[in-house]
Design an enzyme around this catalytic site. Structure first.
Site, PDB file in Angstrom:
ATOM      1  N   LYS A   1       0.830  -1.211   0.000  1.00 41.63           N
ATOM      2  CA  LYS A   1       0.000   0.000   0.000  1.00 41.63           C
ATOM      3  C   LYS A   1       0.868   1.266   0.000  1.00 41.63           C
ATOM      4  CE  LYS A   1      -2.188  -1.172   3.796  1.00 41.63           C
ATOM      5  NZ  LYS A   1      -1.575  -2.481   4.031  1.00 41.63           N
TER       6      LYS A   1
ATOM      7  N   ARG B   1     -10.355   0.212   7.947  1.00 40.09           N
ATOM      8  CA  ARG B   1      -9.851  -1.137   8.176  1.00 40.09           C
ATOM      9  C   ARG B   1     -10.890  -2.021   8.866  1.00 40.09           C
ATOM     10  NH1 ARG B   1      -3.814   0.102   8.251  1.00 40.09           N
ATOM     11  NH2 ARG B   1      -2.827  -1.915   8.289  1.00 40.09           N
TER      12      ARG B   1
ATOM     13  N   ARG C   1      11.155  -5.603   5.336  1.00 44.11           N
ATOM     14  CA  ARG C   1      10.893  -4.176   5.082  1.00 44.11           C
ATOM     15  C   ARG C   1      11.859  -3.301   5.889  1.00 44.11           C
ATOM     16  NH1 ARG C   1       4.910  -1.865   5.522  1.00 44.11           N
ATOM     17  NH2 ARG C   1       4.923  -2.749   7.617  1.00 44.11           N
TER      18      ARG C   1
ATOM     19  N   ARG D   1      10.753  -1.396  11.366  1.00 45.21           N
ATOM     20  CA  ARG D   1       9.635  -1.076  12.260  1.00 45.21           C
ATOM     21  C   ARG D   1       9.541  -2.114  13.370  1.00 45.21           C
ATOM     22  NH1 ARG D   1       4.398   0.202   8.598  1.00 45.21           N
ATOM     23  NH2 ARG D   1       3.457  -1.047  10.256  1.00 45.21           N
TER      24      ARG D   1
ATOM     25  N   ARG E   1      -0.819  -9.556  13.107  1.00 47.19           N
ATOM     26  CA  ARG E   1      -1.440  -8.545  12.236  1.00 47.19           C
ATOM     27  C   ARG E   1      -2.200  -9.194  11.082  1.00 47.19           C
ATOM     28  NH1 ARG E   1       3.764  -5.466  11.031  1.00 47.19           N
ATOM     29  NH2 ARG E   1       2.608  -4.219   9.531  1.00 47.19           N
TER      30      ARG E   1
HETATM   31  P1  ADP Z   1       2.025  -1.879   3.223  1.00 46.21           P
HETATM   32  O1  ADP Z   1       1.998  -0.369   3.258  1.00 46.21           O
HETATM   33  O2  ADP Z   1       0.843  -2.450   2.507  1.00 46.21           O
HETATM   34  O3  ADP Z   1       2.217  -2.494   4.568  1.00 46.21           O
HETATM   35  P2  ADP Z   1       4.647  -1.604   1.897  1.00 46.21           P
HETATM   36  O4  ADP Z   1       4.409  -0.716   0.739  1.00 46.21           O
HETATM   37  O5  ADP Z   1       5.339  -1.031   3.073  1.00 46.21           O
HETATM   38  O6  ADP Z   1       3.269  -2.317   2.347  1.00 46.21           O
HETATM   39  O7  ADP Z   1       5.437  -2.892   1.365  1.00 46.21           O
HETATM   40  C1  ADP Z   1       5.852  -3.941   2.253  1.00 46.21           C
HETATM   41  C2  ADP Z   1       7.257  -4.425   1.859  1.00 46.21           C
HETATM   42  O8  ADP Z   1       7.197  -5.113   0.599  1.00 46.21           O
HETATM   43  C3  ADP Z   1       8.256  -3.291   1.659  1.00 46.21           C
HETATM   44  O9  ADP Z   1       9.509  -3.749   2.113  1.00 46.21           O
HETATM   45  C4  ADP Z   1       8.258  -3.047   0.137  1.00 46.21           C
HETATM   46  O10 ADP Z   1       9.510  -2.552  -0.323  1.00 46.21           O
HETATM   47  C5  ADP Z   1       7.978  -4.443  -0.393  1.00 46.21           C
HETATM   48  N1  ADP Z   1       7.156  -4.445  -1.621  1.00 46.21           N
HETATM   49  C6  ADP Z   1       6.139  -3.588  -1.940  1.00 46.21           C
HETATM   50  N2  ADP Z   1       5.574  -3.928  -3.131  1.00 46.21           N
HETATM   51  C7  ADP Z   1       6.254  -5.031  -3.580  1.00 46.21           C
HETATM   52  C8  ADP Z   1       6.147  -5.859  -4.753  1.00 46.21           C
HETATM   53  N3  ADP Z   1       5.224  -5.617  -5.696  1.00 46.21           N
HETATM   54  N4  ADP Z   1       7.012  -6.887  -4.868  1.00 46.21           N
HETATM   55  C9  ADP Z   1       7.932  -7.135  -3.904  1.00 46.21           C
HETATM   56  N5  ADP Z   1       8.092  -6.403  -2.784  1.00 46.21           N
HETATM   57  C10 ADP Z   1       7.253  -5.351  -2.613  1.00 46.21           C
HETATM   58  P1  ADP Z   2       0.555  -2.169   7.633  1.00 44.15           P
HETATM   59  O1  ADP Z   2      -0.434  -1.944   6.570  1.00 44.15           O
HETATM   60  O2  ADP Z   2       1.926  -2.397   7.167  1.00 44.15           O
HETATM   61  O3  ADP Z   2       0.066  -3.173   8.640  1.00 44.15           O
HETATM   62  P2  ADP Z   2       0.171   0.495   8.860  1.00 44.15           P
HETATM   63  O4  ADP Z   2       1.358   1.358   8.903  1.00 44.15           O
HETATM   64  O5  ADP Z   2      -0.933   0.824   7.938  1.00 44.15           O
HETATM   65  O6  ADP Z   2       0.712  -0.956   8.604  1.00 44.15           O
HETATM   66  O7  ADP Z   2      -0.439   0.352  10.324  1.00 44.15           O
HETATM   67  C1  ADP Z   2       0.354   0.071  11.447  1.00 44.15           C
HETATM   68  C2  ADP Z   2      -0.524  -0.116  12.668  1.00 44.15           C
HETATM   69  O8  ADP Z   2      -1.262   1.094  12.938  1.00 44.15           O
HETATM   70  C3  ADP Z   2      -1.590  -1.192  12.559  1.00 44.15           C
HETATM   71  O9  ADP Z   2      -1.092  -2.478  12.890  1.00 44.15           O
HETATM   72  C4  ADP Z   2      -2.645  -0.706  13.566  1.00 44.15           C
HETATM   73  O10 ADP Z   2      -2.247  -0.986  14.908  1.00 44.15           O
HETATM   74  C5  ADP Z   2      -2.573   0.803  13.384  1.00 44.15           C
HETATM   75  N1  ADP Z   2      -3.537   1.285  12.377  1.00 44.15           N
HETATM   76  C6  ADP Z   2      -3.259   1.856  11.171  1.00 44.15           C
HETATM   77  N2  ADP Z   2      -4.391   2.173  10.522  1.00 44.15           N
HETATM   78  C7  ADP Z   2      -5.422   1.798  11.320  1.00 44.15           C
HETATM   79  C8  ADP Z   2      -6.850   1.844  11.200  1.00 44.15           C
HETATM   80  N3  ADP Z   2      -7.453   2.350  10.129  1.00 44.15           N
HETATM   81  N4  ADP Z   2      -7.573   1.349  12.237  1.00 44.15           N
HETATM   82  C9  ADP Z   2      -7.003   0.852  13.346  1.00 44.15           C
HETATM   83  N5  ADP Z   2      -5.671   0.767  13.512  1.00 44.15           N
HETATM   84  C10 ADP Z   2      -4.879   1.241  12.518  1.00 44.15           C
END
Ligand code: ADP
Ligand code: ADP
Ligand code: ZN
Length: 218
Positions: free
Chosen positions: A13, A88, A127, A160, A171
């Site tokens: 994302k 979410r 990541r 992180r 998660r």
């Molecule tokens: P999210 O915001 O959904 O948690 P991130 O954008 O932070 O996800 O991506 C999670 C990890 O996967 C990061 O280390 C990123 O560099 C990697 N990543 C993102 N998109 C891809 C992809 N299409 N293929 C492989 N690795 C990816």
């Molecule tokens: P990722 O998509 O990689 O899990 P985010 O950075 O979006 O991570 O979120 C990290 C943490 O922040 C989540 O595990 C949750 O604890 C909190 N969080 C983020 N967005 C929301 C939401 N919309 N509702 C509740 N908790 C949230």
């Protein structure tokens, strides 16, 4: 244009959001980023949110809904925004609808980035994030040019605290229980677009970009 970007933790994302907001001149609003900033500054919100984030749980709906209510009411959102990581839960989605109605705004698209659980674990544990500008990398799949240094700002990279194997598993479970029902919720409205997020970053972006271009022209 107002767009929701959803998908399990690690689906890409944040990575896609960076590209989408640039291409379509949208404001990037990430609830994860907002919460991490509050934790860092030790604000009352941050202190409360931290205990949930540390164990991989969602922050309570009421807290996050109030944050987004305030955020969306700010004038900079009028030019269009991408909501990354919100809603979410179905309760958050319903609250979002009410907030948008009050603000006389409308959702244009909901994009779901879909990736299998095995791959998500690899993505999240590998990541790394820039401490200065927040750019996201991956040790294997998207490494910086120089090890541990950000390509854009030369900042140092960190892992992180919730990207450890155990918290990641929690998660993913939370996602399945609390966020997955949202797919059906948005499928019923005519806004839903699923993209196969297991492919390379640029290919995923091409699909999203083509879809948004269509929506924009409607
Ligand atoms: P999210 O915001 O959904 O948690 P991130 O954008 O932070 O996800 O991506 C999670 C990890 O996967 C990061 O280390 C990123 O560099 C990697 N990543 C993102 N998109 C891809 C992809 N299409 N293929 C492989 N690795 C990816
Ligand atoms: P990722 O998509 O990689 O899990 P985010 O950075 O979006 O991570 O979120 C990290 C943490 O922040 C989540 O595990 C949750 O604890 C909190 N969080 C983020 N967005 C929301 C939401 N919309 N509702 C509740 N908790 C949230
Ligand atoms: Zn950087």
């Amino acid at each position: 244009m107002l767009v929701v970007l959803m998908g399990p933790p690690g689906a890409g994302k944040g990575t896609q959001a960076e590209k989408i907001t640039k291409e379509f001149a949208l404001l990037h609003i990430s609830t994860g980023d907002i919460l991490r900033a509050a934790v860092k500054e030790k604000t009352p919100l941050g202190i409360k949110a931290k205990e949930y984030m540390d164990r991989g749980a969602l922050v309570p709906d009421e807290l996050i809904i109030n944050i987004m209510k305030d955020r969306l009411a700010k004038p900079d959102c009028a030019g269009g925004a991408l909501l990354d990581g919100f809603p979410r839960t179905v309760e958050q989605a319903e609250a979002l609808e009410n907030v948008l109605t009050d603000l006389n705004m409308e959702l244009d698209a909901v994009i779901n980035v879909d990736v299998s659980a095995d791959e998500l674990i690899d993505r999240l544990t590998g990541r790394r994030v820039c401490r200065s500008c927040g750019t996201t990398y991956h040790l294997k799949f998207n490494p910086p040019r120089v090890r541990s240094i950000c390509d854009h700002c030369s900042g140092g990279l960190y892992q992180r605290s919730d990207d450890t194997v155990d918290t990641v598993k929690e998660r993913l479970e939370v996602y399945g229980k609390q966020t997955l029902p949202l797919i059906e919720y948005y499928q019923r409205k005519n806004l839903y677009f699923a993209v196969d997020g297991s492919r390379p970053i640029d290919e995923v972006f091409e699909d999203i970009s083509a879809y948004l271009q269509e929506r924009k022209e409607e």
